[in-house]
Design an enzyme around this catalytic site. Structure first.
Site, mmCIF file in Angstrom:
data_model
loop_
_atom_site.group_PDB
_atom_site.id
_atom_site.type_symbol
_atom_site.label_atom_id
_atom_site.label_comp_id
_atom_site.label_asym_id
_atom_site.label_seq_id
_atom_site.Cartn_x
_atom_site.Cartn_y
_atom_site.Cartn_z
ATOM 1 N N GLU A 60 -18.177 -1.321 -3.453
ATOM 2 C CA GLU A 60 -17.806 -1.910 -4.743
ATOM 3 C C GLU A 60 -16.435 -2.575 -4.674
ATOM 4 O O GLU A 60 -16.196 -3.595 -5.323
ATOM 5 C CB GLU A 60 -17.821 -0.832 -5.826
ATOM 6 C CG GLU A 60 -19.210 -0.301 -6.164
ATOM 7 C CD GLU A 60 -19.742 0.662 -5.128
ATOM 8 O OE1 GLU A 60 -20.969 0.876 -5.098
ATOM 9 O OE2 GLU A 60 -18.947 1.223 -4.332
ATOM 10 N N ARG A 268 -20.400 5.680 9.389
ATOM 11 C CA ARG A 268 -20.008 5.349 8.015
ATOM 12 C C ARG A 268 -18.810 6.175 7.560
ATOM 13 O O ARG A 268 -17.937 5.669 6.876
ATOM 14 C CB ARG A 268 -21.193 5.593 7.079
ATOM 15 C CG ARG A 268 -20.906 5.316 5.606
ATOM 16 C CD ARG A 268 -20.708 3.855 5.347
ATOM 17 N NE ARG A 268 -20.530 3.575 3.916
ATOM 18 C CZ ARG A 268 -20.364 2.358 3.419
ATOM 19 N NH1 ARG A 268 -20.347 1.304 4.226
ATOM 20 N NH2 ARG A 268 -20.211 2.164 2.135
ATOM 21 N N LEU A 336 -24.921 -8.226 3.966
ATOM 22 C CA LEU A 336 -24.371 -9.564 3.748
ATOM 23 C C LEU A 336 -23.193 -9.895 4.659
ATOM 24 O O LEU A 336 -23.004 -11.056 5.021
ATOM 25 C CB LEU A 336 -23.956 -9.733 2.287
ATOM 26 C CG LEU A 336 -25.123 -9.797 1.294
ATOM 27 C CD1 LEU A 336 -24.612 -9.792 -0.138
ATOM 28 C CD2 LEU A 336 -25.980 -11.023 1.543
#
Length: 424
Positions: A60, A268, A336
């Site tokens: 975010e 991650r 992306l």
């Protein structure tokens, strides 16, 4: 309903704290700055008006970057506050913006904590990224005349059905928002079905397409690649527990066809760096950790990227990018960034957190989906290594998708300016 919700939150608080402690054992940064999670934040010294943006974690924060830069440019006399929930999100805020913005953790959705936070920060408005519908926060802001925008909002059919079960309370919470900017028309329709006013809900596209990567990244990547020699490079990005074993078994199969393979693994979560490096060694591989700052020689078979904020640097060093969180039912991660760097992208079957984006890429042949096993993953990687033309075509297709879907940040800025800031 609000009273019942708050009571349940208080009853759940011991379990929330236990979870925080458990996460702190694995990632010590979770032990830091606990008072902020209960609204104990230092009162601002500056008297300039404050715009507040809430971004839960790294994804975010990244998605809000163009929005934050746009707000800073259009409202230079305003101070910006960014709140997150995770230490990795906090670290990303510091990396991207330094002291140009303020940062604190958003407090838990408890009335006393929210009151302290709002009294200390006193924002003139807030922008909540994604669908963080915390009832006490939203309704307290409404009571204090602090307009909130729900930005990049998404609402799945399943979540909408859940909210419908508490329709009166859900409508009260949702109508407290003077502006909701959704990713798609389908999201907009679901918010309207829950009682949002049509004039307050706008479908503007997905902010995650607003990728702004430094032009120097490719040059830096080329310099790194030149030191590695002419090797086949595969990056497995944002991996989770249970995926590295599959990836390492797949890499063994890939090496039978491409013996010069260099595998880059980027876990991650930082607390897993040591475990992943140990797993690679148990597989009998020659492992280099990025943090060691040693040369990556021809003997190196796996590099574990155990540093923060360098994933975008290593994407363009690779020929093929696998997006983690998708071989297990975690829901995947955003593809992306590698696509914006022209990489051929592979995803596993579990990408439900990014369904719309991933399925668009799959439909346009800009990504490849594999099964959750080593053989399927190895087959896809080998096929792409063997076909540079296909890799190039996938990269171009991904770039075209991104180009066609950009513009959401400007549309959101215009809505915020028209509906909230200029009115204020």
């Amino acid at each position: 309903m609000r009273l019942l919700y708050t009571l349940l939150f208080y009853l759940a608080l011991p379990f929330i704290l236990l979870r925080l402690i458990w996460r702190g054992i694995k990632a010590p940064d979770y032990f830091k700055r606990w008072p902020e999670r209960f609204g104990f934040v230092a009162k601002r010294k500056s008297h300039s008006p404050l715009i507040w943006v809430h971004a839960v974690s790294v994804g975010e924060v990244e998605a809000s970057r163009p929005l934050i830069n746009g707000l800073r440019k259009q409202y230079p006399n305003h101070q910006l506050l960014i709140t997150t929930m995770t230490p990795t999100g906090s670290a990303r805020v510091g990396h991207l913006f330094g002291d140009k913005v303020e940062h604190v953790y958003l407090p838990y959705d408890l009335p006393f904590a929210i009151r302290r936070f709002l009294k200390a920060m006193h924002p003139v408005m807030g922008i909540i990224m994604e669908t963080e519908l915390w009832p006490n926060l939203l309704l307290s802001c409404q009571q204090k005349n602090i307009p909130l925008t729900l930005a990049n909002a998404r609402l799945s059919a399943r979540s909408a059905r859940g909210y419908q079960r508490l329709s009166a309370f859900s409508q009260q919470v949702i109508t407290s928002l003077p502006l909701i900017a959704t990713q798609t028309q389908a999201d907009r329709s679901r918010f309207l079905a829950l009682g949002a006013k049509p004039e307050n809900v706008h479908a503007i596209g997905n902010l995650k397409y607003e990728i702004a990567l430094p032009a120097s990244l490719n040059e830096q990547a080329e310099a790194i690649r030149s030191m590695w020699g002419n090797r086949s490079v595969w990056i497995a990005a944002s991996t989770h527990d249970g995926e590295e074993e599959i990836i390492l078994n797949a890499a063994k199969q890939v090496r039978s066809q491409f013996p010069d393979l260099l595998l880059l693994i980027v876990p991650r979560h930082p607390e897993r760096f040591d475990r992943v490096a140990g797993l690679c060694r148990r597989h009998g591989l020659h492992v280099l950790r990025r943090s060691e700052n040693k040369p990556c020689t021809s003997r190196t078979q796996v590099m574990v990227v155990d540093t923060m904020g360098e994933l975008t640097l290593f994407y363009p060093t690779a020929d093929v990018a696998f997006i983690g969180g998708s071989l297990i039912p975690h829901g995947g991660h955003n593809l992306l960034e590698p696509a914006a760097l022209g990489r051929a992208v592979i995803t596993g079957p579990h990408y439900f957190n990014f369904t719309e984006i991933t399925e668009l890429f799959l439909a346009q042949s800009a990504a490849v989906k594999v099964k959750a096993d080593a053989a399927s993953l190895a087959e896809a990687v080998c096929a792409l290594f063997a076909d540079p033309k296909r890799r190039s075509e996938m990269g171009e297709a991904g770039l075209e998708i991104i180009r066609k879907n950009q513009g959401a940040s400007n549309r959101l800025l215009n809505l915020v300016k028209r509906h909230i800031l200029d009115e204020g």
